[in-house]
Structure formats: structure tokens, C-alpha cells
Design a protein around this motif. Structure first.
Motif, PDB file in Angstrom:
ATOM      1  N   VAL A   1       0.840  -1.202   0.000  1.00 36.42           N
ATOM      2  CA  VAL A   1       0.000   0.000   0.000  1.00 36.42           C
ATOM      3  C   VAL A   1       0.872   1.249   0.000  1.00 36.42           C
ATOM      4  CG1 VAL A   1      -1.744   1.298   1.275  1.00 36.42           C
ATOM      5  CG2 VAL A   1      -1.901  -1.194   1.116  1.00 36.42           C
ATOM      6  N   ILE A   2       1.946   1.221   0.785  1.00 35.60           N
ATOM      7  CA  ILE A   2       2.853   2.369   0.832  1.00 35.60           C
ATOM      8  C   ILE A   2       3.533   2.569  -0.521  1.00 35.60           C
ATOM      9  CG2 ILE A   2       4.956   3.255   1.895  1.00 35.60           C
ATOM     10  CD1 ILE A   2       4.131   1.806   4.453  1.00 35.60           C
ATOM     11  N   VAL A   3       3.988   1.478  -1.140  1.00 33.24           N
ATOM     12  CA  VAL A   3       4.660   1.572  -2.440  1.00 33.24           C
ATOM     13  C   VAL A   3       3.723   2.143  -3.494  1.00 33.24           C
ATOM     14  CG1 VAL A   3       5.648   0.202  -4.317  1.00 33.24           C
ATOM     15  CG2 VAL A   3       6.327  -0.244  -1.968  1.00 33.24           C
ATOM     16  N   VAL A   4       2.509   1.650  -3.542  1.00 34.03           N
ATOM     17  CA  VAL A   4       1.544   2.125  -4.540  1.00 34.03           C
ATOM     18  C   VAL A   4       1.183   3.582  -4.282  1.00 34.03           C
ATOM     19  CG1 VAL A   4      -0.801   1.813  -5.405  1.00 34.03           C
ATOM     20  CG2 VAL A   4       0.644  -0.168  -5.007  1.00 34.03           C
ATOM     21  N   ALA A   5       1.036   3.967  -3.030  1.00 29.86           N
ATOM     22  CA  ALA A   5       0.688   5.355  -2.711  1.00 29.86           C
ATOM     23  C   ALA A   5       1.802   6.309  -3.120  1.00 29.86           C
ATOM     24  CB  ALA A   5       0.393   5.482  -1.220  1.00 29.86           C
ATOM     25  N   ILE A   6       3.066   5.960  -2.798  1.00 28.50           N
ATOM     26  CA  ILE A   6       4.189   6.817  -3.190  1.00 28.50           C
ATOM     27  C   ILE A   6       4.296   6.899  -4.713  1.00 28.50           C
ATOM     28  CG2 ILE A   6       6.704   7.022  -3.126  1.00 28.50           C
ATOM     29  CD1 ILE A   6       6.642   5.794  -0.354  1.00 28.50           C
ATOM     30  N   THR A   7       4.070   5.783  -5.380  1.00 33.82           N
ATOM     31  CA  THR A   7       4.125   5.778  -6.843  1.00 33.82           C
ATOM     32  C   THR A   7       3.054   6.693  -7.443  1.00 33.82           C
ATOM     33  OG1 THR A   7       4.931   3.499  -6.805  1.00 33.82           O
ATOM     34  CG2 THR A   7       4.018   4.306  -8.875  1.00 33.82           C
ATOM     35  N   ALA A   8       1.847   6.620  -6.912  1.00 34.54           N
ATOM     36  CA  ALA A   8       0.746   7.441  -7.436  1.00 34.54           C
ATOM     37  C   ALA A   8       1.001   8.919  -7.192  1.00 34.54           C
ATOM     38  CB  ALA A   8      -0.560   7.012  -6.781  1.00 34.54           C
ATOM     39  N   ILE A   9       1.474   9.255  -5.999  1.00 37.18           N
ATOM     40  CA  ILE A   9       1.753  10.659  -5.698  1.00 37.18           C
ATOM     41  C   ILE A   9       2.870  11.178  -6.600  1.00 37.18           C
ATOM     42  CG2 ILE A   9       2.593  12.229  -3.918  1.00 37.18           C
ATOM     43  CD1 ILE A   9       1.182  10.423  -1.869  1.00 37.18           C
ATOM     44  N   SER A  10       3.887  10.369  -6.855  1.00 37.48           N
ATOM     45  CA  SER A  10       4.987  10.789  -7.721  1.00 37.48           C
ATOM     46  C   SER A  10       4.516  11.048  -9.145  1.00 37.48           C
ATOM     47  CB  SER A  10       6.086   9.727  -7.724  1.00 37.48           C
ATOM     48  OG  SER A  10       6.613   9.540  -6.427  1.00 37.48           O
ATOM     49  N   SER A  11       3.543  10.278  -9.613  1.00 37.00           N
ATOM     50  CA  SER A  11       3.052  10.482 -10.983  1.00 37.00           C
ATOM     51  C   SER A  11       2.345  11.823 -11.136  1.00 37.00           C
ATOM     52  CB  SER A  11       2.109   9.345 -11.379  1.00 37.00           C
ATOM     53  OG  SER A  11       0.923   9.366 -10.603  1.00 37.00           O
ATOM     54  N   PHE A  12       1.782  12.362 -10.043  1.00 41.70           N
ATOM     55  CA  PHE A  12       1.126  13.666 -10.116  1.00 41.70           C
ATOM     56  C   PHE A  12       2.130  14.805 -10.263  1.00 41.70           C
ATOM     57  CE2 PHE A  12      -2.384  11.451  -7.733  1.00 41.70           C
ATOM     58  CZ  PHE A  12      -3.297  11.518  -8.764  1.00 41.70           C
ATOM     59  N   VAL A  13       3.401  14.559  -9.963  1.00 40.56           N
ATOM     60  CA  VAL A  13       4.417  15.607 -10.068  1.00 40.56           C
ATOM     61  C   VAL A  13       4.748  15.910 -11.527  1.00 40.56           C
ATOM     62  CG1 VAL A  13       6.768  16.247  -9.381  1.00 40.56           C
ATOM     63  CG2 VAL A  13       5.333  14.927  -7.822  1.00 40.56           C
ATOM     64  N   ILE A  14       4.562  14.929 -12.408  1.00 41.71           N
ATOM     65  CA  ILE A  14       4.853  15.146 -13.839  1.00 41.71           C
ATOM     66  C   ILE A  14       3.887  16.195 -14.376  1.00 41.71           C
ATOM     67  CG2 ILE A  14       5.001  14.037 -16.096  1.00 41.71           C
ATOM     68  CD1 ILE A  14       5.495  11.397 -14.628  1.00 41.71           C
ATOM     69  N   PRO A  15       4.395  17.315 -14.928  1.00 40.83           N
ATOM     70  CA  PRO A  15       3.504  18.423 -15.306  1.00 40.83           C
ATOM     71  C   PRO A  15       2.620  18.139 -16.510  1.00 40.83           C
ATOM     72  CG  PRO A  15       5.766  18.911 -15.920  1.00 40.83           C
ATOM     73  CD  PRO A  15       5.807  17.646 -15.124  1.00 40.83           C
ATOM     74  N   SER A  16       3.071  17.269 -17.436  1.00 42.25           N
ATOM     75  CA  SER A  16       2.302  16.991 -18.647  1.00 42.25           C
ATOM     76  C   SER A  16       1.408  15.779 -18.429  1.00 42.25           C
ATOM     77  CB  SER A  16       3.246  16.747 -19.828  1.00 42.25           C
ATOM     78  OG  SER A  16       2.531  16.402 -20.985  1.00 42.25           O
ATOM     79  N   TYR A  17       0.122  15.935 -18.684  1.00 38.76           N
ATOM     80  CA  TYR A  17      -0.837  14.862 -18.430  1.00 38.76           C
ATOM     81  C   TYR A  17      -0.599  13.672 -19.346  1.00 38.76           C
ATOM     82  CZ  TYR A  17      -5.335  12.472 -17.967  1.00 38.76           C
ATOM     83  OH  TYR A  17      -6.316  11.525 -17.754  1.00 38.76           O
TER      84      TYR A  17
END
Length: 518
Positions: free
Chosen positions: A406-422
Motif C-alpha cells: 500500500v505504501i509503495v503504490v501510494a508513493i508511486t501514485a503521488i509521484s506520478s502527479f508531479v509530472i507536469p504533462s498529463y
């Protein structure tokens, strides 16, 4: 043979439709009005006003209700024809020339003599003036349909910088670029794409700054588009991007006028499509999708730190689940003993292998993310956040997944939001599952194999003749000032070399004496 015959039939039918209306106007006014009325199926939004000028000359005014500014039609067309024109001393023979030269106070007034041209202008929001015994008509620019005003950009938020965004109206968008770039070399080439929609499209570039070969290539690819309708810039994007079979985007798009203006100043070419706030920008390189407009509004040291953090988040989003699967499945010796014991204790009651566990959690989170986007805004954010918390906690309590996953998936998802281009973030999300599969089969060797294949694929891509990984591959040393790090504005002397080959210098370099004085 079947495909070619179908294509030939389509072209023939299209040609017949165009030939149907490609004929000159009749000399009789009523014949012209009847033909136009029947052609449009006696539509309820077609307004036809018949009247007589100076008791001798019959005239007709046509427009589409809802696509014209009625005040402009009333004051500058109808009043001019009915009240002002008779005062000019109209003669029966020269009434057409009088109306064209001195009676209609409209800034943009053109002649038309063909029905296809007249219909296009009528359906584009212009007002048509027809006169009896004249095989020509006058088209007055009276466009004025309802539109959405300039609002704050919600898809590309920044802390510091302009808040305005493009709208669905073409002329609003071109005016916002004109306001930012007040240079006479700013060129705007108009096109119409779509056999039925005839969507207005504008190619924008700065002459002698943009590479002329790229401009010509953009025009050539747009001219090849043969489709019945273009409703959004995404239609055009799929037609003009280089190889279509790649998960990585090669055409950049944005709703921010400042981002498009910055791209034009670098030597890129913009494509504005009527009816959408998303403006395309080419060539689209990999580094361009990882940069944000705010990088240039903050101080250079802050912008550099944010860029490096963004690059780190890209690698976390792409590789973290795969690394977790590979290490916990094949390479447990790489984990410190206390951490390994903790992970083993957490996974003791989990019935699935790490790969299945990660796929289930990633799919659940992707579903929640899409649900949050599609639901109404006040409800969507609550559903995505609460749903993720409840689902993750319930899955752990039920023993379906481990807390570490759960921690790995949460960190991965939050990191993907940092990418500025959708669209770049979506590409990373798709490739993540492929790397997870390679890690589940081959361990860390599979991740390395996937990384090598990924780099080889990126180096093989081009965007309008420019290498996709430029300025990394091929390496351009002087362009490294604005890639991973951002030099101060007074240190960015040149534009990117592959884009602006004719006009490299942005500013004059400071002399050594000035630097010593500082």
C-alpha cells in the motif's frame, strides 16, 4: 483492392457534393434566395430579410441566428441599407458599387460570386447582402456567437505566473498570443480542415526564428488531413505526429498562453484549432514535457531544485513497483535483515504473489483516479481520497495485500502527479505495468532489460525531424543550461540549437568588464 475502391468512392462522393454548390449565383434575387433556403432545408435559424432600396432595387439580407452579433447586423447593415443608403442618391445601375464603396460601414467586407463560397461564409457567422440583377453578393463580417470568456487555468496550475487560459474561440486565442509577442514577424497562417466541419485552424510561428523546414513540414502534414470533421485538436495531433506506435507523446499541448508564447520564442510552431482551448506545439521533445512554465517565474535555484525533484519523481513513478517486486521475489539478499523480517511478517497471510498484489492495487488506484476525474468536481476529489483510504485499509485488514505494498503504490501514485504533462504521465503509468511484468519474470535483470529497451526506443524517436531526446542525444553542450538545471535568465544567451537554427541569440552576452564590475 476493396480499401482503395472505398477510398475512391468517398473521394468521388465528396467531389460531387462540392460540385453541387460550386456554381455561380443567379441573376434573379428570388432565385438565389430560394436556392439558399432549399439548400439549408428551410432551417429555422436561417433569417432572410427582403426589402426594396429607393423604391426600385430589391435586396435581400441573410444570416444565421445565433452566429452573428445582432447589434452589428442592425446598426451597420440594416440601418445602413434602409436609412443611410437612400440618402446617397442611389442609381439603378450603380447600386451595387455604391453599397460596396460607401454605404456599408463594415470593416471587413468581401465579394462572393459562387454558392459554395457564399454558403461557407454564411455558415461561419457572416451576413450576406444580395441585390437583384447582380451575380455577386457582399459578405459582411458580423460574427458574434456566444463564447466562454477568459478564465483561470485549472489543468496546469502554478503558484506564480499568469492565471489566464485559452478559450474555445479562435480569435480570442490568437489575440492572447499577439498581446504577449508584439513582433511583426509573428506569422499566423489560416487553414480550414474537415470536409463538413471546415474547422478554422491557424499555424503560428515567428519568421526567421522558427526553422522554415519545420514550418513547411507542419503545413504539408496539415494539408494531407482528409476527414469529414475536426472537433478538437486531438484529431489533428494523431494525424501529424511522427510514428503513431509509441506510448510517448511527440506533440505538446497546453491551455496556457504563456507556455505557447515561450515555445514560439524558442523557435517552435503552434497550431490553434477553433472550438478547443488546447493549443498544439511542435516539435515536442522529451525534456519539454518535463518542464513547467513556473520554472521560469521562480528564481533559477528554486527552478533547478524543482526540476531535479520532478525527474526523481518520474523515476519513482516508473520503477518503484517493479523494484519492489523484483527485490522481494528474487533478490531478498539485497534487503537488510531487520527490514526483510518485517516484510516477511507482513506478507505471511497474503495469498497472492507480489506481482498480482501490485497489479490489483495499481488497477484499483487507477480506477479511483479516473472516477475522481469524471465525477463532478466537489464529489470527485472526496471520492478519490476517501475511496483510496478506505480501500487500502480494508485490503490490509482483509489480508489481501501487505501494508508495504500500500505504501509503495501510494508513493508511486503521488509521484506520478508531479509530472507536469498529463499525456506524459499517462505514458509512464502504462509503461509501469510492463516493467512490473518484467520484474516478476526476470527480477532486476528484467528491469535493466526494460530500461535498455526504453532508452533504445526513445533514441529512435523524432518529432518533426528533431531527435526526441535532444539535447541529450545527440549531446548539445550549450543547451544544457536549460534542461536539468536552469541558468539565470541573463545566462540563457541562445535558443535551443535544433529548433532555432537561423536566429540563435536571445540576447547579447555581457562583456567581461561588466562581469568584473559586478
Amino acid at each position: 483492392m476493396k480499401r482503395s475502391s472505398k477510398k475512391q468512392q468517398t473521394q468521388e462522393s465528396t467531389g460531387k457534393v462540392e460540385e453541387k454548390y460550386a456554381k455561380p449565383l443567379f441573376k434573379d434575387l428570388e432565385e438565389n434566395l430560394t436556392f439558399l433556403e432549399e439548400t439549408l432545408g428551410k432551417s429555422s435559424d436561417l433569417v432572410i430579410r427582403r426589402f426594396t432600396l429607393d423604391k426600385s432595387k430589391r435586396c435581400g439580407v441573410l444570416y444565421i441566428d445565433g452566429m452573428v452579433d445582432k447589434d452589428t447586423v442592425q446598426h451597420y447593415v440594416m440601418d445602413a441599407l434602409l436609412l443611410e443608403a437612400p440618402k446617397t442618391g442611389l442609381s439603378f445601375r450603380h447600386v451595387y458599387d455604391t453599397l460596396k464603396d460607401s454605404a456599408l460601414p463594415i470593416g471587413e467586407l468581401t465579394e462572393t460570386s459562387q454558392f459554395d463560397d457564399l454558403l461557407l461564409k454564411l455558415l461561419s457567422g457572416e451576413t450576406i447582402v444580395l441585390i437583384d440583377h447582380e451575380k455577386k453578393g457582399l459578405s459582411a463580417s458580423t460574427k458574434g456567437w456566444a463564447n466562454r470568456g477568459v478564465q483561470e487555468n485549472t489543468s496546469e496550475g502554478v503558484i506564480r505566473g499568469p492565471k489566464e487560459a485559452f478559450t474555445e474561440t479562435l480569435r480570442f486565442n490568437t489575440s492572447m498570443l499577439r498581446r504577449k509577442i508584439k513582433d511583426p514577424d509573428l506569422r499566423m497562417d489560416a487553414k480550414r480542415i474537415g470536409r463538413m466541419t471546415k474547422t478554422d485552424t491557424v499555424v503560428v510561428y515567428i519568421k526567421d526564428t522558427a526553422d522554415q523546414s519545420i514550418v513547411d513540414e507542419v503545413h504539408a502534414r496539415l494539408d494531407k488531413i482528409d476527414i469529414d470533421g475536426v472537433l478538437e485538436s486531438g484529431y489533428i495531433e494523431e494525424y501529424i505526429e511522427d510514428p503513431p506506435y509509441s506510448p510517448f507523446p511527440r506533440v505538446y499541448y497546453s491551455e496556457r498562453p504563456d507556455a505557447i508564447a515561450a515555445g514560439l520564442l524558442e523557435g517552435r510552431v503552434a497550431i490553434i484549432t477553433d472550438g478547443t482551448p488546447n493549443v498544439l506545439l511542435v516539435p515536442g521533445l522529451f525534456v519539454h514535457f518535463m518542464q513547467s512554465s513556473e520554472d521560469y517565474y521562480q528564481r533559477f535555484d528554486i527552478g533547478t531544485v524543482i526540476r531535479l525533484l520532478r525527474l526523481f519523481a518520474l523515476f519513482v513513478s516508473l520503477f518503484m513497483p517493479a523494484l519492489y517486486i523484483g527485490v522481494t521475489t528474487f533478490h531478498q539478499e539485497m534487503i537488510p535483515a531487520p527490514l526483510l523480517i518485517s516484510l516477511a511478517a507482513q506478507r505471511e497471510g497474503v495469498p497472492f504473489p507480489a506481482f498480482v498484489e501490485a497489479v490489483l492495487m495499481e488497477l484499483a488506484f487507477e480506477v479511483l483516479r479516473e472516477a475522481g476525474v469524471r465525477l463532478p468536481r466537489p464529489v470527485g476529489s472526496a471520492v478519490s481520497i476517501v475511496g483510496a483510504l478506505v480501500l487500502g485499509d480494508a485490503a490490509v485488514q482483509a489480508g489481501l495485500v501487505s501494508p508495504a505494498m500500500v505504501i509503495v503504490v501510494a508513493i508511486t501514485a503521488i509521484s506520478s502527479f508531479v509530472i507536469p504533462s498529463y499525456n506524459m504521465a499517462i505514458s509512464v503509468r502504462m509503461l509501469r505495468f510492463l516493467l512490473m511484468l518484467l520484474a516478476a519474470v526476470f527480477g532486476l535483470y528484467g528491469i535493466i532489460l526494460g530500461l535498455i529497451a526504453l532508452v533504445l526506443h526513445l533514441t529512435s524517436l523524432n518529432s518533426f525531424g528533431i531527435p526526441y531526446l535532444s539535447p541529450f542525444a545527440p549531446l548539445v553542450v550549450k543547451d544544457q543550461k536549460d534542461v536539468l538545471v536552469r541558468f539565470p535568465h541573463w545566462g540563457l544567451f541562445t535558443r535551443p540549437q535544433p529548433l532555432a537554427r537561423n536566429n540563435q541569440k536571445r540576447m547579447s552576452e555581457p562583456s567581461k568588464s561588466k562581469e568584473e564590475t559586478k
